[in-house]
Design a protein around this motif. Sequence first.
Motif, PDB file in Angstrom:
ATOM      1  N   GLY A 103       1.053  -1.191   0.078  1.00 28.71           N
ATOM      2  CA  GLY A 103      -0.049   0.050   0.047  1.00 28.71           C
ATOM      3  C   GLY A 103       0.836   1.140  -0.030  1.00 28.71           C
ATOM      4  N   VAL A 104       1.872   1.365   0.782  1.00 25.18           N
ATOM      5  CA  VAL A 104       2.882   2.416   0.739  1.00 25.18           C
ATOM      6  C   VAL A 104       3.389   2.834  -0.611  1.00 25.18           C
ATOM      7  CG1 VAL A 104       5.139   3.390   1.733  1.00 25.18           C
ATOM      8  CG2 VAL A 104       3.424   2.253   3.294  1.00 25.18           C
ATOM      9  N   MET A 105       3.928   1.678  -1.255  1.00 22.76           N
ATOM     10  CA  MET A 105       4.345   1.677  -2.834  1.00 22.76           C
ATOM     11  C   MET A 105       3.262   2.006  -3.672  1.00 22.76           C
ATOM     12  SD  MET A 105       7.221  -1.589  -2.709  1.00 22.76           S
ATOM     13  CE  MET A 105       6.138  -2.721  -2.266  1.00 22.76           C
ATOM     14  N   LEU A 106       2.341   1.502  -3.553  1.00 28.20           N
ATOM     15  CA  LEU A 106       1.066   2.066  -4.433  1.00 28.20           C
ATOM     16  C   LEU A 106       0.911   3.591  -4.484  1.00 28.20           C
ATOM     17  CD1 LEU A 106      -1.112   1.350  -6.727  1.00 28.20           C
ATOM     18  CD2 LEU A 106      -2.531   0.289  -5.004  1.00 28.20           C
ATOM     19  N   TYR A 107       0.810   3.693  -2.838  1.00 28.32           N
ATOM     20  CA  TYR A 107       0.416   5.399  -2.558  1.00 28.32           C
ATOM     21  C   TYR A 107       1.634   6.032  -3.429  1.00 28.32           C
ATOM     22  CZ  TYR A 107      -0.357   9.566   0.069  1.00 28.32           C
ATOM     23  OH  TYR A 107      -0.473  10.879   0.508  1.00 28.32           O
ATOM     24  N   GLU A 108       2.444   5.821  -3.113  1.00 26.97           N
ATOM     25  CA  GLU A 108       4.011   6.492  -3.707  1.00 26.97           C
ATOM     26  C   GLU A 108       3.800   6.494  -5.235  1.00 26.97           C
ATOM     27  OE1 GLU A 108       8.840   6.756  -3.392  1.00 26.97           O
ATOM     28  OE2 GLU A 108       7.767   5.027  -2.264  1.00 26.97           O
ATOM     29  N   MET A 109       3.267   5.287  -5.989  1.00 22.17           N
ATOM     30  CA  MET A 109       3.330   5.433  -7.348  1.00 22.17           C
ATOM     31  C   MET A 109       2.195   6.515  -7.613  1.00 22.17           C
ATOM     32  SD  MET A 109       3.683   1.540  -8.578  1.00 22.17           S
ATOM     33  CE  MET A 109       2.512   1.032  -7.894  1.00 22.17           C
ATOM     34  N   LEU A 110       1.045   6.534  -7.115  1.00 20.66           N
ATOM     35  CA  LEU A 110      -0.016   7.435  -7.440  1.00 20.66           C
ATOM     36  C   LEU A 110       0.067   8.834  -7.007  1.00 20.66           C
ATOM     37  CD1 LEU A 110      -2.878   4.902  -6.164  1.00 20.66           C
ATOM     38  CD2 LEU A 110      -2.151   5.405  -8.743  1.00 20.66           C
ATOM     39  N   ALA A 111       0.940   9.181  -6.027  1.00 20.36           N
ATOM     40  CA  ALA A 111       1.061  10.429  -5.618  1.00 20.36           C
ATOM     41  C   ALA A 111       2.331  10.989  -5.666  1.00 20.36           C
ATOM     42  CB  ALA A 111       0.931  10.401  -3.916  1.00 20.36           C
ATOM     43  N   GLY A 112       3.521  10.106  -6.372  1.00 25.22           N
ATOM     44  CA  GLY A 112       4.693  10.782  -6.499  1.00 25.22           C
ATOM     45  C   GLY A 112       5.491  10.817  -5.476  1.00 25.22           C
ATOM     46  N   ARG A 113       5.320  10.536  -4.152  1.00 28.37           N
ATOM     47  CA  ARG A 113       5.847  10.821  -2.832  1.00 28.37           C
ATOM     48  C   ARG A 113       5.123   9.695  -1.910  1.00 28.37           C
ATOM     49  NH1 ARG A 113       2.113  12.826   0.115  1.00 28.37           N
ATOM     50  NH2 ARG A 113       0.640  14.207  -0.603  1.00 28.37           N
ATOM     51  N   PRO A 114       6.211   9.213  -0.982  1.00 27.67           N
ATOM     52  CA  PRO A 114       5.628   8.246   0.023  1.00 27.67           C
ATOM     53  C   PRO A 114       4.546   9.067   0.934  1.00 27.67           C
ATOM     54  CG  PRO A 114       7.707   8.907   0.253  1.00 27.67           C
ATOM     55  CD  PRO A 114       7.397   9.362  -1.013  1.00 27.67           C
ATOM     56  N   PRO A 115       3.742   8.181   1.482  1.00 30.00           N
ATOM     57  CA  PRO A 115       2.479   8.947   2.479  1.00 30.00           C
ATOM     58  C   PRO A 115       3.219   9.584   3.621  1.00 30.00           C
ATOM     59  CG  PRO A 115       2.397   6.680   2.587  1.00 30.00           C
ATOM     60  CD  PRO A 115       3.629   6.717   1.528  1.00 30.00           C
ATOM     61  N   PHE A 116       4.514   8.946   4.034  1.00 28.81           N
ATOM     62  CA  PHE A 116       5.127   9.340   5.367  1.00 28.81           C
ATOM     63  C   PHE A 116       6.456   9.905   5.046  1.00 28.81           C
ATOM     64  CE2 PHE A 116       1.848   6.518   6.567  1.00 28.81           C
ATOM     65  CZ  PHE A 116       0.936   7.367   7.114  1.00 28.81           C
ATOM     66  N   GLN A 117       6.719  11.182   5.315  1.00 30.92           N
ATOM     67  CA  GLN A 117       8.290  11.337   4.825  1.00 30.92           C
ATOM     68  C   GLN A 117       8.801  12.016   6.434  1.00 30.92           C
ATOM     69  OE1 GLN A 117       9.051  13.363   1.273  1.00 30.92           O
ATOM     70  NE2 GLN A 117       6.883  12.825   0.729  1.00 30.92           N
ATOM     71  N   ALA A 118      10.161  11.900   6.625  1.00 34.56           N
ATOM     72  CA  ALA A 118      10.843  12.471   7.751  1.00 34.56           C
ATOM     73  C   ALA A 118      12.315  12.226   7.589  1.00 34.56           C
ATOM     74  CB  ALA A 118      10.274  11.921   8.898  1.00 34.56           C
ATOM     75  N   ASP A 119      13.081  13.131   7.881  1.00 41.07           N
ATOM     76  CA  ASP A 119      14.665  13.019   7.995  1.00 41.07           C
ATOM     77  C   ASP A 119      14.889  11.868   9.076  1.00 41.07           C
ATOM     78  OD1 ASP A 119      15.031  14.419   5.715  1.00 41.07           O
ATOM     79  OD2 ASP A 119      15.321  16.032   6.814  1.00 41.07           O
TER      80      ASP A 119
END
Length: 89
Positions: A24-40
């Motif tokens: 689901g995270v990978m599919l979200y990233e493919m659809l949105a162009g970014r992962p659902p959660f991002q942090a350094d």
Amino acid sequence: PQYMSPEQATGLETDERTDLYSAGVMLYEMLAGRPPFQADDPIALIRMQVVSAPPALPAEIPVPLQLFVVKLLAKQRDERFASASETRR
């Protein structure tokens, strides 16, 4: 940590639904162009995986597909599809 399920992030027992969350995270990233959660900070990223709802997908994504991704990204594994076979159907 970017693809880690909530149960994996908290050290709970995992099963095939953990893989469905990661898909689901990978599919979200493919659809949105970014992962659902991002942090350094990896700890902050893990915290997001456990408690934060993913941001809404772009409006041009068909609603049934959005709902499919939301189900894959459910924080409670019992709210996800039970298996890859069910997900495929």
